[in-house]
Design a protein around this motif. Structure first.
Motif, short mmCIF file in Angstrom:
data_model
loop_
_atom_site.label_atom_id
_atom_site.label_comp_id
_atom_site.label_asym_id
_atom_site.label_seq_id
_atom_site.Cartn_x
_atom_site.Cartn_y
_atom_site.Cartn_z
N ASP A 6 -5.13 1.57 0.79
CA ASP A 6 -4.92 1.79 2.22
C ASP A 6 -6.21 1.86 3.02
O ASP A 6 -6.20 1.60 4.22
CB ASP A 6 -4.15 3.10 2.43
CG ASP A 6 -2.77 3.08 1.83
OD1 ASP A 6 -1.80 2.91 2.58
OD2 ASP A 6 -2.65 3.25 0.61
N MET A 7 -7.30 2.25 2.41
CA MET A 7 -8.51 2.55 3.15
C MET A 7 -9.11 1.31 3.80
O MET A 7 -9.40 0.32 3.14
CB MET A 7 -9.55 3.19 2.23
CG MET A 7 -10.83 3.61 2.94
SD MET A 7 -10.55 4.87 4.23
CE MET A 7 -10.45 6.35 3.21
N GLU A 32 -8.01 5.94 9.31
CA GLU A 32 -8.24 5.28 8.00
C GLU A 32 -7.75 3.84 7.93
O GLU A 32 -8.27 3.06 7.15
CB GLU A 32 -7.61 6.06 6.83
CG GLU A 32 -8.12 7.46 6.62
CD GLU A 32 -7.17 8.50 7.12
OE1 GLU A 32 -7.61 9.64 7.36
OE2 GLU A 32 -5.96 8.19 7.26
N VAL A 33 -6.74 3.47 8.70
CA VAL A 33 -6.16 2.13 8.57
C VAL A 33 -6.43 1.22 9.77
O VAL A 33 -6.11 0.03 9.73
CB VAL A 33 -4.64 2.20 8.32
CG1 VAL A 33 -4.35 2.89 7.00
CG2 VAL A 33 -3.91 2.90 9.46
N ASP A 75 0.85 -1.19 0.00
CA ASP A 75 0.00 0.00 0.00
C ASP A 75 0.89 1.24 0.00
O ASP A 75 2.12 1.15 0.00
CB ASP A 75 -0.98 -0.01 1.18
CG ASP A 75 -0.29 -0.10 2.53
OD1 ASP A 75 0.87 0.35 2.66
OD2 ASP A 75 -0.90 -0.59 3.49
N ILE A 76 0.27 2.40 -0.01
CA ILE A 76 1.02 3.66 -0.07
C ILE A 76 1.65 3.98 1.28
O ILE A 76 2.79 4.47 1.34
CB ILE A 76 0.11 4.81 -0.53
CG1 ILE A 76 -0.57 4.45 -1.87
CG2 ILE A 76 0.91 6.10 -0.68
CD1 ILE A 76 0.39 4.09 -2.98
N PHE A 77 0.96 3.71 2.37
CA PHE A 77 1.46 3.97 3.71
C PHE A 77 2.80 3.26 3.92
O PHE A 77 3.82 3.87 4.26
CB PHE A 77 0.41 3.49 4.73
CG PHE A 77 0.68 3.91 6.15
CD1 PHE A 77 1.39 5.04 6.47
CD2 PHE A 77 0.15 3.15 7.19
CE1 PHE A 77 1.60 5.42 7.79
CE2 PHE A 77 0.35 3.51 8.52
CZ PHE A 77 1.08 4.65 8.81
N GLY A 78 2.79 1.94 3.71
CA GLY A 78 4.00 1.17 3.93
C GLY A 78 5.10 1.52 2.95
O GLY A 78 6.27 1.67 3.32
N THR A 79 4.74 1.68 1.67
CA THR A 79 5.75 1.88 0.65
C THR A 79 6.41 3.26 0.74
O THR A 79 7.63 3.38 0.68
CB THR A 79 5.13 1.68 -0.75
OG1 THR A 79 4.51 0.39 -0.80
CG2 THR A 79 6.20 1.76 -1.83
#
Length: 703
Positions: A265-266, A496-497, A131-135
């Motif tokens: 991510d949502m 959100e997560v 996802d964008i958060f982790g990456t």
């Protein structure tokens, strides 16, 4: 595949190492029963597989006692979440604090080892989809740590980001960290209103009513948001601004990104109520009172300082640990208090075969040790290991919290004297089920046939006092504190997560553990002055557990995976309280578990059960799930022996010749969507299940 020699405090053990993406097969299981060519067995090591439950117990006990630490606890890997290390790396970069070079190398190795091979990204945790958060957070961390933009791992991560719209749609916690790093505009964040901290406790929205982990994260977040604490612009930051996005950084419409969250991510969308409040707060940001904001900044920093001092600068968890460190730097620079923070970063770092990670706590020392003590005592052979048990008792003794925190009401703290924490006494936060397992472990040690200087009944009663104080009006127990706020506060969840972060809910695990502890206490101290109160508390707790059982007989687990875990606690709690074994609650629970047993005799549940809240099978059976299921069936005195024996055979087949068990899929969880490792579970719960089997069947198994 390879055998490696682990040396820990002079003790040598052989451990089998698998590739990080390797899935064990039947052939591998066969190979594990053979000594690796060219190796020499450690002294006293029997490198042949166990042939009976009794032999498997002995091997498991010998192995696990050999890796006990000098102060009596069992150290383990409590990593898994991928958003923790980046907070540490960013904080060190912003504050100018240099991590040791060897640490940097191992952190890089960990991140690259955990990069998803298919798409080059990272997820919320080590087994999650990218996802964008982790990456985005791993990406900036690797660049800060010195990897060039052209590095293959960095390039693949950048390709993933750009293929998925870049970092503009990162969730709010990611927006925050990128804003601190000066590669995201503060204008792209929804407000984190610091003035909320001045709201009196009488109002439901007061942060003092929030779940403690939530408030202790948003406490420093609100301070840093109010201060707009931001890294100085450097050449690296200018490069990152261009690498993270699909359009030129200077052209991004930042206010339009406030509610932009990538679909990857949502998990917990904003409620309509929160959207309206965010819009109103956005207006307030333009007209806020400087006097009121300055007052709130001083108020929050006072609470930050209190948290630091009460936990000896460990703090409740890894997120607020690095945030608090950043706040101290913002307020004081590289002061003595800043270096007190820096000195305790080590408490969160764990070096493993995949590299150096940041754990989800400063360890799970007490939690794992309390379970291990109970499993060891139930084997019936603990008397053969007096040194091991005395050391374990020592750790239990030194980990009980000796006093309440000062000025508790002002700082929203619950009583803690007599409680046991999750990790260490320095950390000190009291937790209901950790206190319960500490009580159970302390009482179980009193049954050993040799002198061990057990924890006194008076001190155990102090733990019971904490448990009684934590029971909620619904009859259940939450984690750290009572449920302080209404359910509708969850509509304010901005993360959100994660789910269920705003208040502390009653859980089957916490409730059942507390019931078991009180039942054990009344059996050993039947004339204690508070026994009548204990009895009433148990009755209310039993009603709560029954009320939340699902129609299919299961209980939803919130701290482990998942229905197997919750059902184990539910049944153990009811049985301890004296619920008849013919009760429909127990019968339905056993029926549920048996419906999930697999052809190989084991149980295997996926972490997706926690995410979806419906049972999802793992790709293969798991020894920890199997241990929980077997413990449940045997606690319920399930009348048919055949399914239990099949499970026992499965556990024995998975044991290594040295008594260790393999590390399998991730087994812990918090807030339903983020998984976390408990590496000691693989050694605790198979052993415990084997021990109970031998006790029930009088060690007459013929496998």
């Amino acid at each position: 595949m390879s055998w490696t020699l682990d040396v820990d405090r002079g003790r040598q053990t052989w451990r089998y190492t698998e590739d990080k993406d390797h899935k064990p097969t039947d052939v591998d299981v066969h190979l594990l029963n053979l000594k690796a060519p060219g190796t020499t067995c450690p002294k006293g090591c029997n490198m042949t597989p166990a042939k009976s439950p009794q032999e498997a117990i002995t091997k498991a006990f010998q192995y696990f006692s050999a890796v006990q630490t000098e102060d009596g606890h069992w150290a383990g890997d409590y990593g898994g979440p991928m958003f923790l290390l980046p907070g540490l790396v960013i904080t060190c970069y912003v504050t100018g604090y240099s991590l040791p070079e060897a640490h940097c190398r191992e952190i890089i190795r960990y991140m690259l080892n955990r990069q998803n091979p298919k798409d080059g990204g990272w997820g919320l945790h080590i087994e999650a989809h990218s996802d964008i958060f982790g990456t985005a957070l791993q990406y900036v961390s690797l660049r800060i740590l010195g990897l060039p933009a052209a590095h293959p791992g960095v390039t693949r991560a950048r390709d993933f980001l750009r293929a998925n719209g870049g970092a503009v749609g990162i969730p709010s916690w990611g927006k925050f960290w990128l804003a601190v790093l000066n590669v995201y505009s503060w204008d792209g964040l929804n407000p984190i209103p610091i003035e909320f901290w001045l709201v009196p406790y009488a109002f439901p929205i007061c942060p003092g009513r929030w779940w403690c982990h939530c408030r202790m994260v948003y406490l420093p977040m609100s301070y840093l948001y109010a201060r707009r604490t931001t890294a100085a612009e450097t050449p690296l930051i200018r490069e990152l601004r261009q690498e993270l996005y699909v359009t030129d950084y200077s052209t991004i419409n930042w206010p339009a990104q406030k509610n932009s969250i990538n679909k990857l991510d949502m998990y917990a969308p904003h409620s309509t109520l929160l959207k309206g409040i965010n819009a109103a707060l956005g207006v307030y940001e333009g007209v806020h009172s400087k006097w009121l904001r300055d007052k709130a900044i001083d108020f929050t920093f006072d609470h930050i300082r209190y948290e630091d001092e009460q936990t000896k600068y460990i703090d409740i968890g890894p997120v607020n640990k690095t945030l608090n460190m950043l706040c101290v730097w913002d307020r004081e620079g590289q002061s003595p208090n800043f270096f007190k923070h820096a000195d305790r970063l080590q408490d969160y770092l764990w070096l493993a075969n995949d590299g150096m990670k940041m754990q989800g706590y400063n360890g799970s020392q007490l939690w794992d040790t309390a379970f291990t003590i109970q499993a060891f005592v139930e084997t019936g052979i603990a008397g053969q290991f007096p040194d091991t048990m005395r050391l374990a008792n020592h750790y239990l003794d030194i980990s009980q919290v000796p006093d309440n925190s000062p000025n508790m009401n002002h700082y929203f703290r619950h009583i803690s004297k007599g409680a046991w924490p999750f990790s260490t006494v320095d950390h000190g936060w009291p937790i209901s089920d950790c206190t319960a397992e500490g009580v159970k472990a302390a009482l179980s040690l009193r049954s050993l046939p040799f002198h061990i200087a057990p924890i006194s009944i008076d001190r155990v009663a102090e733990g019971i006092n904490v448990i009684l104080s934590l029971q909620n009006k619904d009859g259940g127990w939450a984690s750290y504190e009572n449920k302080r706020g209404p359910n509708w506060l969850e509509k304010f969840n901005p993360s959100e997560v994660f789910q269920n972060i705003m208040i502390d809910y009653s859980y089957v695990e916490c409730s059942a553990a507390c019931i078991q502890a009180m039942c054990a206490f009344r059996s050993q101290a039947p004339n204690h002055p508070r026994i009548k109160e204990v009895n009433g508390s148990i009755e209310r707790g039993v009603r709560f557990i029954k009320s939340i059982q699902r129609d299919n007989g299961s209980w939803l687990g919130s701290w482990g995976i998942c229905f197997t875990y919750g059902t184990w606690f539910g049944v153990e709690g009811l049985v301890a309280a004296g619920e008849p074994l013919t009760s429909p609650h127990i019968v339905k629970a056993c029926k549920f578990l048996l419906s999930k047993q697999r052809d190989d005799g084991g149980w295997g549940e996926s972490f997706m059960s926690n995410v979806t809240k419906e049972y999802v099978h793992n790709d293969q059976s798991q020894i920890v799930n199997t241990g929980w299921a077997l413990l449940t069936l045997m606690a319920a005195k399930y009348p048919q022996r055949e399914p239990i024996e099949r499970g026992i055979k499965f556990l024995i087949s998975r044991q290594y010749p040295n008594g260790d068990f393999p590390q399998e899929s991730i087994i812990g969880v918090f807030n339903f969507n983020c998984m976390i490792s408990y590496s000691n579970y693989k050694n605790i719960f198979p052993l415990w299940a084997l021990a109970r089997y031998c006790n029930i069947y009088l060690q007459k198994a013929n496998l």
